[in-house]
Write a protein that holds these residues in place. Structure first.
Motif, PDB file in Angstrom:
ATOM      1  N   ASP A  89       0.828  -1.207   0.000  1.00  0.00           N
ATOM      2  CA  ASP A  89       0.000   0.000   0.000  1.00  0.00           C
ATOM      3  C   ASP A  89       0.862   1.256   0.000  1.00  0.00           C
ATOM      4  O   ASP A  89       0.790   2.091   0.895  1.00  0.00           O
ATOM      5  N   SER A  97      -3.599   4.095   0.632  1.00  0.00           N
ATOM      6  CA  SER A  97      -5.031   4.107   0.334  1.00  0.00           C
ATOM      7  C   SER A  97      -5.866   3.322   1.340  1.00  0.00           C
ATOM      8  O   SER A  97      -7.076   3.456   1.373  1.00  0.00           O
ATOM      9  N   HIS A 143      -1.211  -5.833   4.141  1.00  0.00           N
ATOM     10  CA  HIS A 143      -1.685  -6.635   3.015  1.00  0.00           C
ATOM     11  C   HIS A 143      -0.801  -7.832   2.690  1.00  0.00           C
ATOM     12  O   HIS A 143      -1.193  -8.689   1.910  1.00  0.00           O
ATOM     13  N   MET A 148      -5.636  -8.083  -1.426  1.00  0.00           N
ATOM     14  CA  MET A 148      -5.950  -6.874  -2.174  1.00  0.00           C
ATOM     15  C   MET A 148      -7.438  -6.606  -1.975  1.00  0.00           C
ATOM     16  O   MET A 148      -8.258  -7.490  -2.199  1.00  0.00           O
ATOM     17  N   THR A 165     -10.853  -3.973  -2.668  1.00  0.00           N
ATOM     18  CA  THR A 165     -11.337  -3.129  -3.763  1.00  0.00           C
ATOM     19  C   THR A 165     -10.991  -1.657  -3.554  1.00  0.00           C
ATOM     20  O   THR A 165     -10.854  -0.917  -4.520  1.00  0.00           O
ATOM     21  N   ASP A 223      -8.130  -0.552  -2.297  1.00  0.00           N
ATOM     22  CA  ASP A 223      -6.677  -0.372  -2.374  1.00  0.00           C
ATOM     23  C   ASP A 223      -6.281   0.181  -3.739  1.00  0.00           C
ATOM     24  O   ASP A 223      -6.653  -0.375  -4.769  1.00  0.00           O
ATOM     25  N   ARG A 224      -5.508   1.247  -3.745  1.00  0.00           N
ATOM     26  CA  ARG A 224      -5.069   1.886  -4.990  1.00  0.00           C
ATOM     27  C   ARG A 224      -3.609   2.301  -4.880  1.00  0.00           C
ATOM     28  O   ARG A 224      -3.161   2.767  -3.847  1.00  0.00           O
ATOM     29  N   ASP A 225      -2.895   2.173  -5.980  1.00  0.00           N
ATOM     30  CA  ASP A 225      -1.539   2.697  -6.111  1.00  0.00           C
ATOM     31  C   ASP A 225      -1.626   3.725  -7.237  1.00  0.00           C
ATOM     32  O   ASP A 225      -1.356   3.418  -8.396  1.00  0.00           O
ATOM     33  N   ARG A 269      -4.529   1.799 -10.431  1.00  0.00           N
ATOM     34  CA  ARG A 269      -3.799   0.538 -10.263  1.00  0.00           C
ATOM     35  C   ARG A 269      -3.911   0.038  -8.833  1.00  0.00           C
ATOM     36  O   ARG A 269      -4.013   0.810  -7.897  1.00  0.00           O
ATOM     37  N   GLN A 270      -3.823  -1.266  -8.706  1.00  0.00           N
ATOM     38  CA  GLN A 270      -3.703  -1.904  -7.404  1.00  0.00           C
ATOM     39  C   GLN A 270      -2.364  -2.614  -7.392  1.00  0.00           C
ATOM     40  O   GLN A 270      -1.990  -3.255  -8.375  1.00  0.00           O
ATOM     41  N   ARG A 271      -1.643  -2.498  -6.281  1.00  0.00           N
ATOM     42  CA  ARG A 271      -0.298  -3.063  -6.281  1.00  0.00           C
ATOM     43  C   ARG A 271       0.172  -3.344  -4.850  1.00  0.00           C
ATOM     44  O   ARG A 271       0.162  -2.475  -4.000  1.00  0.00           O
TER      45      ARG A 271
END
Length: 126
Positions: free
Chosen positions: A49, A53, A59, A71, A73, A75-77, A81-83
């Motif tokens: 994270d 976010s 995680h 992960m 829903t 969670d954002r990078d 993007r999710q990462r």
């Protein structure tokens, strides 16, 4: 997820030549972390994270016999993007680097539930 790395002997020619790969018996186990004892120290670093976010939520976990990457829903990078990722291979204080001219065979197993849905534009998991 379980992982492990085997490396060919140091005498292997760079992959771009016509050298023949060594027989499997010649491979040397270089990295075989145990989640129960090595925990997250099996990796050189973690990116969990990065954008903050989902504050206060971890995680990436080391469990008895595997690592777990969660992960959510939310969670954002960045905006799209999710990462969450691990990088590098560590055994104790030793970092294992794949050098030019070496051949490594990396094996892993991953569980992806059937409930996971992807977008119609772009998705990858590796």
């Amino acid at each position: 997820m379980t992982v492990g790395g085997l490396a060919a002997p140091q005498t292997v020619a760079p992959a771009r030549t016509s050298a023949v790969e060594p027989r499997p018996a010649d491979w040397v186990l270089r990295w075989n972390p145990n989640p129960a004892t090595d925990k997250l120290r099996a990796f050189e670093g973690l990116e969990d994270d990065r954008s903050g976010s989902h504050p206060g939520v971890k995680h990436i976990h080391a469990l008895a016999d595997h690592w777990r990457f969660d992960m959510h829903t939310r969670d954002r990078d960045g905006s799209d993007r999710q990462r969450n990722e691990s990088k590098g291979m560590r055994t104790g204080d030793t970092l294992h680097k794949i050098q030019e001219g070496q051949t490594w065979r990396i094996t892993y197993q991953a569980y992806i539930p059937s409930s996971l849905t992807a977008t119609t534009r772009f998705s990858h998991i590796f």
